[in-house]
Write an enzyme that holds these catalytic residues in place. Structure first.
Site, PDB file in Angstrom:
ATOM      1  CG  HIS A   4      11.950  17.050  -3.297  1.00 55.12           C
ATOM      2  ND1 HIS A   4      11.391  17.444  -4.135  1.00 55.12           N
ATOM      3  CD2 HIS A   4      12.757  16.443  -2.664  1.00 55.12           C
ATOM      4  CE1 HIS A   4      11.616  16.067  -3.971  1.00 55.12           C
ATOM      5  NE2 HIS A   4      12.685  15.597  -3.624  1.00 55.12           N
ATOM      6  CE1 TYR A  64       5.983  16.544  -7.115  1.00 56.12           C
ATOM      7  CE2 TYR A  64       6.914  15.258  -8.100  1.00 56.12           C
ATOM      8  CZ  TYR A  64       6.660  16.475  -8.008  1.00 56.12           C
ATOM      9  OH  TYR A  64       6.932  17.667  -8.438  1.00 56.12           O
ATOM     10  CD  GLU A 121      -3.230  -0.932   1.895  1.00 57.56           C
ATOM     11  OE1 GLU A 121      -3.027  -0.250   2.890  1.00 57.56           O
ATOM     12  OE2 GLU A 121      -3.689  -1.821   2.622  1.00 57.56           O
ATOM     13  CE  LYS A 154       7.396  19.167  -3.617  1.00 58.80           C
ATOM     14  NZ  LYS A 154       8.697  19.248  -4.785  1.00 58.80           N
ATOM     15  CG  ASP A 156      15.899  23.453 -12.235  1.00 61.46           C
ATOM     16  OD1 ASP A 156      15.102  24.275 -12.144  1.00 61.46           O
ATOM     17  OD2 ASP A 156      15.939  22.187 -11.827  1.00 61.46           O
TER      18      ASP A 156
END
Length: 475
Positions: free
Chosen positions: A120, A133, A31, A73, A176
């Site tokens: 992150h 995510y 799960e 997240k 980035d």
């Protein structure tokens, strides 16, 4: 039997989560998410969005965060491997600027829970790596930000050698490559950037005082700095700045003259909100604009709610209602109806009463117009509280209680010590071009429930207004 094991990482709010895996000759089952099971280990985050990304070996994504609507997240790898990095960017945190890294893979089936307040990023360690995510907030591009992956102050060890990579081989997006340094983030203003139109008016002035007090970044404009009736000029101005909110205080407020010059009235009260809402929609930023109790016909004897059907009686009120409807076509709009506004900026009924009383021993004021006087300082403060909720839509906001114009004047004159005679009059005694509603008190219950605050009574608003006038030497 718990189906999840929570392991605390080096940073508070970061957890490695190991699911219970059932394996046999057919394969495995686990799960990946169960609200009930996560609550058992103390993770009660309400996830509202799932994301899925694919990366080649050597792709480095990050370090990402949102300056507002910070996202918690839950990260897992369903194919390949990543080296996942989080950085504590919670100002005031004991681990501010610290980082930790975790290897996640389809093989180890570990998940990483990241609380709000962290930047992150991750490095893909295999070709065709896929991660999924969960987030507890939607992506908000106007608040999207990042810190350079190789910032010297944070000094992340990406373990390139360990993973058979060279720094020069990593693949970055153009966005980035342009992220700020951690020092720049530390020193940079993080917050709203407001465009305030009609800033010279009483509400606009009180917004400026409020923003100065709260240290909110804003650009205050009036017609001299920005002609809001020129859509192209406004769009050009907004394009040059990174605004997160437009608050429109610009308006045509002369109710009687509007009957003689409807085009000017509609330009400011109807078309300007339309243009601004369209620009906000294009830029995906919040929009706030103001309307009036005059949109109602005054046939009721109890306060008007947002659900009541408007029936404007004048050019001014018809233009305002049209501006409301244009604005509400954009889902991130706040349309705030208010009534009988008074403050330090423009001329208003409170100031008129004080000026009329000078050198006169008798005044006549109508007693058949009833609403609630609203202090512009309260209007700015409680509007801003509402904006922070992101509960968009139509709201009524006026000071508590209700009064006739006569009762408002009576209260003011008593406060300033006037000893003349105040007589009652009727609206028909002063024939004016624009028709007024007799009763237009607004019910502020909706906003009070949303912000969990009671709007102050109109008398306390006048008390504070008179104190402000004394401080300025105006009375």
């Amino acid at each position: 039997m718990n189906k999840l094991k929570k392991i605390e990482a080096d940073l508070q709010g970061i957890y490695i989560i190991e699911p219970l895996v059932f394996e046999d000759r057919r394969g495995f089952f686990l799960e990946s998410y169960s609200k009930a099971e996560f609550e058992k280990i103390g993770v009660t985050t309400n996830f509202i969005q799932d994301n899925h990304s694919n990366s080649k070996k050597g792709v480095l994504r990050g370090l990402h965060f949102q300056t507002k609507y910070s996202q918690a997240k839950l990260v897992r790898v369903i194919k390949g491997r990543i080296f996942d990095i989080v950085v504590d960017i919670r100002k005031g945190s004991s681990t501010y600027g610290k980082w930790c890294g975790t290897e996640l893979s389809a093989e180890n089936k570990k998940m990483l829970y990241i609380a709000k307040g962290f930047a992150h990023g991750f490095l893909a360690l295999e070709d065709d790596t896929e991660i999924e995510y969960k987030c507890d907030e939607f992506y908000a591009p106007q608040y999207d930000s990042g810190i350079m992956w190789n910032d010297e102050d944070i000094n992340i060890n990406w373990n390139f050698e360990k993973y058979g990579l060279k720094e020069e081989d990593i693949v970055l997006s153009e966005k980035d490559k342009k992220h700020q340094s951690f020092k720049e983030y530390t020193e940079k203003y993080i917050g709203e950037n407001v465009l305030l139109t009609g800033a010279d008016g009483q509400l606009g002035q009180d917004f400026q005082k409020l923003f100065d007090k709260l240290e909110i970044k804003y650009t205050a404009t009036d017609y001299k700095e920005l002609d809001v009736t020129n859509k192209e000029k406004v769009k050009e101005f907004v394009d040059k700045n990174n605004f997160t909110i437009i608050i429109n205080c610009a308006a045509y407020n002369n109710v009687d003259e509007a009957e003689e010059e409807p085009q000017k009235c509609y330009a400011l009260n109807s078309y300007v909100p339309k243009y601004l809402a369209e620009i906000c929609k294009e830029k995906n930023i919040l929009f706030v604009t103001y309307s009036t109790d005059f949109v109602f016909d005054g046939e009721r004897e109890i306060p008007y709610t947002e659900e009541d059907i408007p029936n404007p009686l004048s050019i001014y009120s018809k233009a305002k209602l049209e501006g409301e409807r244009y604005s509400l076509e954009y889902k991130k709009s706040f349309v705030i109806r208010t009534s009988w506004v008074f403050g330090m900026g423009n001329n208003n009924f409170c100031k008129q009463v004080i000026n009329w009383s000078k050198g006169r021993d008798k005044l006549r004021i109508v007693d058949d117009q009833i609403s609630s006087p609203t202090y512009s300082k309260d209007l700015a403060e409680y509007s801003w509280k509402l904006v922070q909720t992101d509960k968009y839509g139509l709201y009524h906001l006026s000071n508590g209680g209700e009064a006739s114009k006569f009762e408002q004047a009576q209260y003011i004159l008593k406060k300033i010590g006037w000893n003349g005679i105040l007589e009652r009059a009727k609206t028909k005694d002063f024939p004016l071009p624009a028709k007024r509603a007799e009763y237009s008190k607004l019910d502020s219950g909706k906003i009070e429930k949303i912000i969990n605050k009671k709007i102050p009574h109109w008398k306390t608003g006048i008390d504070r207004f008179l104190e402000e006038m004394k401080e300025k030497g105006e009375i």
